[in-house]
Scaffold this active site. Structure first.
Site, PDB file in Angstrom:
ATOM      1  N   SER A  48      51.039  28.626  -9.129  1.00  0.00           N
ATOM      2  CA  SER A  48      50.022  27.805  -8.477  1.00  0.00           C
ATOM      3  C   SER A  48      48.686  28.514  -8.294  1.00  0.00           C
ATOM      4  CB  SER A  48      50.516  27.299  -7.124  1.00  0.00           C
ATOM      5  OG  SER A  48      50.566  28.355  -6.189  1.00  0.00           O
ATOM      6  N   LYS A  95      47.645  30.612  -1.260  1.00  0.00           N
ATOM      7  CA  LYS A  95      46.627  29.620  -1.647  1.00  0.00           C
ATOM      8  C   LYS A  95      45.246  30.148  -1.282  1.00  0.00           C
ATOM      9  CE  LYS A  95      49.796  26.501  -2.653  1.00  0.00           C
ATOM     10  NZ  LYS A  95      50.339  26.542  -3.965  1.00  0.00           N
TER      11      LYS A  95
END
Length: 191
Positions: A48, A95
């Site tokens: 990700s 993230k």
């Protein structure tokens, strides 16, 4: 009885061994304290955050005096702990902070552009444009004490675009990623 005092410069093996052991134990205690209270070693799982981070990268993370800022890469846990003994898995994820409390986020999925407070973000770190929709409604304003997070691999990341993740309470930020230590050919600061 003939006892002679030790000569100056005489090597005492037992004393030298004790000094080394004492130094080693002190060093280990300091290292443990630093990594428990100041830094953590976290492994990346998944894709990700491509191209910035890859699967099996190992990172040094710290939360000492940390206040989230846009652009920071952070490690987050939604449940308040990193290791879930029930599942045997790491419940943390990595993230990028896109917006902090009070900022408004909007995403133009057709153009693949993310806006914060009406300004298009310059995002050279992304793997792809932001074209995969989540189920959050935009524009949205980040509530007090929260952050809005996206993965750099926008079309391969489950992040704040999805209600299941949503806005992240800052209390669940484990820390900001400072440094990559593995693989050795990519060792260095992470931006």
């Amino acid at each position: 009885m003939n006892s002679s005092p030790q000569k100056k410069g005489h090597f005492d093996f037992n004393r030298e061994l004790f000094d080394w052991a004492e130094s080693l134990v002190t060093s280990l205690v300091i290292i443990v304290l630093v990594f428990v209270f100041a830094f953590r070693l976290i492994g990346v799982a998944g894709s990700s955050m491509l191209p910035t981070l890859q699967d099996r990268n190992y990172l040094i993370v710290s939360d000492l005096g940390y206040t989230p800022e846009s652009g920071d890469i952070v490690v987050v846990t939604k449940k308040g702990f990193l290791y879930n003994p029930r599942t045997g898995h790491d419940d943390s994820f990595v993230k990028r902070v896109i917006a902090t409390e009070g900022q408004t986020v909007d995403i133009d999925y057709t153009a693949g552009v993310v806006y914060v407070d009406g300004e298009a973000l310059d995002e050279p770190y992304t793997y792809t444009l932001t074209t995969r929709r989540g189920d959050m409604q935009f524009p949205c304003t980040v509530p007090e004490g929260h952050v809005f997070l996206l993965g750099d691999n926008r079309n391969g990341s489950t992040d704040s675009r999805y209600i299941e993740v949503g806005m992240i309470d800052e209390r669940y930020i484990v820390g900001r990623v400072l440094f990559r230590i593995l693989p050795l050919n990519k060792i260095g600061p992470v931006k």
